[in-house]
Design a protein around this motif. Structure first.
Motif, short mmCIF file in Angstrom:
data_model
loop_
_atom_site.label_atom_id
_atom_site.label_comp_id
_atom_site.label_asym_id
_atom_site.label_seq_id
_atom_site.Cartn_x
_atom_site.Cartn_y
_atom_site.Cartn_z
N ALA A 151 0.72 -1.33 -0.19
CA ALA A 151 0.02 0.01 0.14
C ALA A 151 0.89 1.36 0.06
CB ALA A 151 -0.92 -0.09 1.20
N SER A 152 1.78 1.18 0.85
CA SER A 152 2.87 2.32 0.84
C SER A 152 3.54 2.44 -0.58
CB SER A 152 3.91 2.23 1.87
OG SER A 152 4.72 3.37 2.13
N LYS A 153 3.95 1.48 -1.08
CA LYS A 153 4.54 1.70 -2.36
C LYS A 153 3.62 2.14 -3.47
CE LYS A 153 7.55 -1.57 -3.73
NZ LYS A 153 8.39 -2.90 -4.31
N ARG A 154 2.61 1.77 -3.34
CA ARG A 154 1.46 2.12 -4.30
C ARG A 154 1.39 3.72 -4.21
NH1 ARG A 154 -0.09 1.22 -9.54
NH2 ARG A 154 -2.39 1.86 -9.99
N GLN A 155 1.30 4.12 -2.95
CA GLN A 155 1.18 5.60 -2.71
C GLN A 155 2.10 6.16 -3.40
OE1 GLN A 155 0.70 6.77 1.28
NE2 GLN A 155 -0.86 8.24 0.82
N GLN A 156 3.38 5.63 -2.87
CA GLN A 156 4.48 6.51 -3.28
C GLN A 156 4.71 6.66 -4.71
OE1 GLN A 156 8.42 5.48 -1.45
NE2 GLN A 156 7.31 4.43 0.57
N VAL A 157 4.44 5.45 -5.53
CA VAL A 157 4.61 5.76 -6.88
C VAL A 157 3.63 6.47 -7.67
CG1 VAL A 157 3.94 4.10 -8.73
CG2 VAL A 157 5.18 3.09 -7.14
N LEU A 158 2.44 6.48 -7.01
CA LEU A 158 1.48 7.54 -7.65
C LEU A 158 1.77 8.86 -7.50
CD1 LEU A 158 -1.92 5.61 -6.69
CD2 LEU A 158 -0.94 5.85 -9.06
N VAL A 159 2.41 9.10 -6.24
CA VAL A 159 2.80 10.40 -5.96
C VAL A 159 4.03 11.05 -6.61
CG1 VAL A 159 3.76 12.01 -4.16
CG2 VAL A 159 1.91 10.69 -3.77
N GLN A 160 4.80 10.08 -7.09
CA GLN A 160 6.33 10.18 -7.81
C GLN A 160 5.77 10.48 -9.28
OE1 GLN A 160 9.64 8.11 -7.02
NE2 GLN A 160 9.57 8.09 -5.16
N TYR A 161 5.03 9.42 -9.64
CA TYR A 161 4.67 9.59 -11.22
C TYR A 161 3.96 10.92 -11.35
CZ TYR A 161 4.55 8.43 -16.08
OH TYR A 161 4.72 8.42 -17.41
N SER A 162 2.98 11.13 -10.39
CA SER A 162 2.26 12.41 -10.77
C SER A 162 3.07 13.78 -10.79
CB SER A 162 1.15 12.59 -9.58
OG SER A 162 0.06 11.48 -9.69
N LEU A 163 4.12 13.87 -9.80
CA LEU A 163 5.14 14.96 -9.84
C LEU A 163 5.72 14.88 -11.06
CD1 LEU A 163 6.57 17.17 -8.72
CD2 LEU A 163 7.79 15.46 -7.42
N MET A 164 6.30 13.76 -11.68
CA MET A 164 6.97 13.66 -12.63
C MET A 164 6.22 14.17 -14.03
SD MET A 164 8.80 9.81 -12.17
CE MET A 164 9.36 9.74 -14.01
N PHE A 165 4.96 13.66 -14.14
CA PHE A 165 3.99 14.17 -15.31
C PHE A 165 3.63 15.58 -15.23
CE2 PHE A 165 -0.48 15.08 -16.28
CZ PHE A 165 -0.61 14.59 -17.32
N GLY A 166 3.42 16.01 -14.11
CA GLY A 166 2.91 17.54 -13.89
C GLY A 166 4.12 18.37 -14.16
N ALA A 167 5.37 18.01 -13.79
CA ALA A 167 6.56 18.72 -13.94
C ALA A 167 6.75 19.12 -15.40
CB ALA A 167 7.78 18.42 -13.23
N LEU A 168 6.78 17.68 -16.10
CA LEU A 168 7.07 17.83 -17.37
C LEU A 168 5.92 18.59 -18.32
CD1 LEU A 168 8.81 16.94 -19.76
CD2 LEU A 168 7.47 14.65 -19.97
N MET A 169 4.79 18.44 -18.08
CA MET A 169 3.67 19.15 -18.77
C MET A 169 3.77 20.63 -18.32
SD MET A 169 0.84 18.82 -20.28
CE MET A 169 -0.14 17.47 -20.02
N LEU A 170 3.91 21.14 -17.10
CA LEU A 170 3.92 22.60 -16.94
C LEU A 170 5.25 22.96 -17.55
CD1 LEU A 170 2.93 22.43 -13.03
CD2 LEU A 170 1.61 23.50 -15.19
#
Length: 206
Positions: A151-170
């Protein structure tokens, strides 16, 4: 006109898919026409329907290929490192590089197709291809994290990838302004503590 051999027909089809994969990532799945694709492939417009039933069929195959290419690049980078930390850096750093920002045709299909997916029906083939590709990348990123708790790993993955995605998009949306580099630097600093400000070491694609 002489009949095209099967080998040449297969090569032409591959050329079309490769051209479409790049163009769709540059302009979005609905931003180009069959004419655009065939011109980029160096082939005549009339030959398109000998290879694909529709533009939508090509879009689905090309988007699938874009995700396959992304996954293969990640796998190749991970294979070069023995530690999870080094492998994680090898995936994240190129993703958040200036080269990735400035070359969408070779970069992240998750970012490239996100806008189109907002308007796709939940059961469309394109959306299913997108979800499958995104989940594969999330799973790959998860293997690079040290935590064993699922559960912790899944949360970390979602947060990290969301940051990567958002940063690249912005960073793309603000390209040409100093804010663009600031966004990439802030994301790298968060995901890779100790990263050198403004670094573009081993930039690469995606």
């Amino acid at each position: 006109m002489p009949r095209v051999s099967r080998k040449q027909a297969d090569l032409n089809r591959e050329t079309i898919v490769d051209a479409a994969t790049r163009l769709f990532r540059e302009r979005g799945l609905h931003g180009i026409s069959v004419v655009d694709v065939m011109a980029a492939a160096g082939l005549t417009h009339g030959g398109f329907y000998g290879h694909f039933e529709s533009r939508e069929a090509l879009a689905q195959e090309a988007s699938g290929r874009a995700f396959e290419q992304a996954a293969q690049r990640w796998q190749a980078r991970v294979a070069e490192h023995d530690s999870k930390d080094a492998a994680h850096r090898a995936v994240v750093e190129p993703y958040l590089s200036r080269e990735s920002r400035d070359n969408p045709g070779d970069s992240c299909p998750v970012v490239a197709f996100a806008g189109d997916m907002c308007h796709e029906a939940a059961d469309s083939g394109l959306r299913q291809t997108y979800l499958h590709g995104l989940n594969n990348l999330l799973d790959s990123l998860g293997t690079l994290l040290d935590t064993e708790d699922a559960a912790s790993k899944r949360q970390q993955v979602l947060v990290q990838y969301s940051l990567m995605f958002g940063a690249l998009m912005l960073s793309r949306a603000t390209r040409g302004d100093p804010l663009s580099d600031e966004i990439l630097e802030a994301a790298r600093a968060t995901l890779m503590p100790g990263d050198i400000k403004g670094s573009s070491r081993n930039p690469g694609k995606l």
